[in-house]
Design a protein around this motif. Structure first.
Motif, PDB file in Angstrom:
ATOM      1  N   GLY A 130       7.734 -38.608  18.390  1.00 37.87           N
ATOM      2  CA  GLY A 130       6.798 -37.497  18.362  1.00 37.87           C
ATOM      3  C   GLY A 130       7.556 -36.186  18.344  1.00 37.87           C
ATOM      4  O   GLY A 130       8.779 -36.152  18.519  1.00 37.87           O
ATOM      5  N   ASN A 143       4.269 -33.149  23.566  1.00 38.00           N
ATOM      6  CA  ASN A 143       3.035 -33.647  24.163  1.00 38.00           C
ATOM      7  C   ASN A 143       3.137 -35.174  24.253  1.00 38.00           C
ATOM      8  O   ASN A 143       3.105 -35.855  23.233  1.00 38.00           O
ATOM      9  CB  ASN A 143       1.835 -33.235  23.303  1.00 38.00           C
ATOM     10  CG  ASN A 143       0.520 -33.692  23.873  1.00 38.00           C
ATOM     11  OD1 ASN A 143       0.466 -34.391  24.882  1.00 38.00           O
ATOM     12  ND2 ASN A 143      -0.564 -33.303  23.227  1.00 38.00           N
ATOM     13  N   ASP A 145       1.038 -37.297  25.073  1.00 39.76           N
ATOM     14  CA  ASP A 145      -0.144 -37.995  24.562  1.00 39.76           C
ATOM     15  C   ASP A 145      -0.084 -38.226  23.061  1.00 39.76           C
ATOM     16  O   ASP A 145      -0.838 -39.044  22.533  1.00 39.76           O
ATOM     17  CB  ASP A 145      -1.416 -37.211  24.909  1.00 39.76           C
ATOM     18  CG  ASP A 145      -1.677 -37.186  26.412  1.00 39.76           C
ATOM     19  OD1 ASP A 145      -1.260 -38.134  27.105  1.00 39.76           O
ATOM     20  OD2 ASP A 145      -2.300 -36.211  26.885  1.00 39.76           O
ATOM     21  N   SER A 146       0.798 -37.498  22.371  1.00 37.03           N
ATOM     22  CA  SER A 146       0.877 -37.648  20.911  1.00 37.03           C
ATOM     23  C   SER A 146       2.056 -38.519  20.462  1.00 37.03           C
ATOM     24  O   SER A 146       2.384 -38.545  19.285  1.00 37.03           O
ATOM     25  CB  SER A 146       0.966 -36.267  20.250  1.00 37.03           C
ATOM     26  OG  SER A 146       2.183 -35.647  20.599  1.00 37.03           O
ATOM     27  N   SER A 148       3.863 -41.560  19.090  1.00 34.00           N
ATOM     28  CA  SER A 148       3.465 -42.651  18.207  1.00 34.00           C
ATOM     29  C   SER A 148       4.439 -43.816  18.377  1.00 34.00           C
ATOM     30  O   SER A 148       5.648 -43.644  18.213  1.00 34.00           O
ATOM     31  CB  SER A 148       3.476 -42.165  16.758  1.00 34.00           C
ATOM     32  OG  SER A 148       3.263 -43.244  15.881  1.00 34.00           O
TER      33      SER A 148
END
Length: 162
Positions: A130, A143, A145-146, A148
């Motif tokens: 990411g 982030n 949460d992002s 991959s």
């Protein structure tokens, strides 16, 4: 002449001799045994190491994790063909099946620090990618949460260091 009752005197003398002759070492041993029964035992935790490896062409990758209750430690190596290898240690936390760790490594003679992420399965570890940015001297995910987890997949193997 008055007769003295010597029977009660004998019992009293025996009582005092019994108390006076009590062995202090026996008392200490009894106290020690009693107090050790109330002590907590110290346990040394030796975690089971889990290792993963992968090969892509002539490039090889190796991850070793050791999971403790509050931290995950281990080693991580990227051996790129005809390039300097990245080899170092990880320290991080496991949240569910996701490991986020600081990777301290040496590459091209320079020590660096960056954040890494792995999705740990029963037999695989998939590296996460990411956008990253530098924060306090460390390359970190912008982030979390992002992240991959479509990157390289490492497969569980024996923990013989490469």
């Amino acid at each position: 002449m008055k007769k003295i009752n010597t029977t009660s005197g004998k019992w009293g003398l025996l009582f005092f001799l019994g108390v006076a002759c009590n062995n202090p070492q026996q008392e200490a041993a009894a106290l020690s045994a009693d107090s050790s029964a109330h002590k907590e035992e110290n346990h040394v935790m030796i975690p089971a190491a889990t290792c993963y490896t992968s090969q892509s062409g002539r490039d090889t990758f190796f991850l070793k994790t050791e999971v403790f209750p509050n931290v995950v430690t281990g080693t991580l190596s990227y051996h790129f063909y005809e390039k300097d290898k990245n080899q170092g240690t990880i320290e991080g936390r496991l949240s569910g099946d996701t490991l986020i760790a600081d990777y301290t490594f040496v590459s091209e003679g320079k020590s660096s620090l960056r954040e890494v992420a792995f999705l740990l399965g029963d037999s695989t570890a998939t590296e996460g990618y990411g956008p990253m940015e530098e924060k306090n001297g460390k390359l970190a995910f912008k982030n979390r949460d992002s992240i991959s987890f479509t990157g390289g997949r490492l497969h569980k193997t024996s923990c013989i260091e490469n």
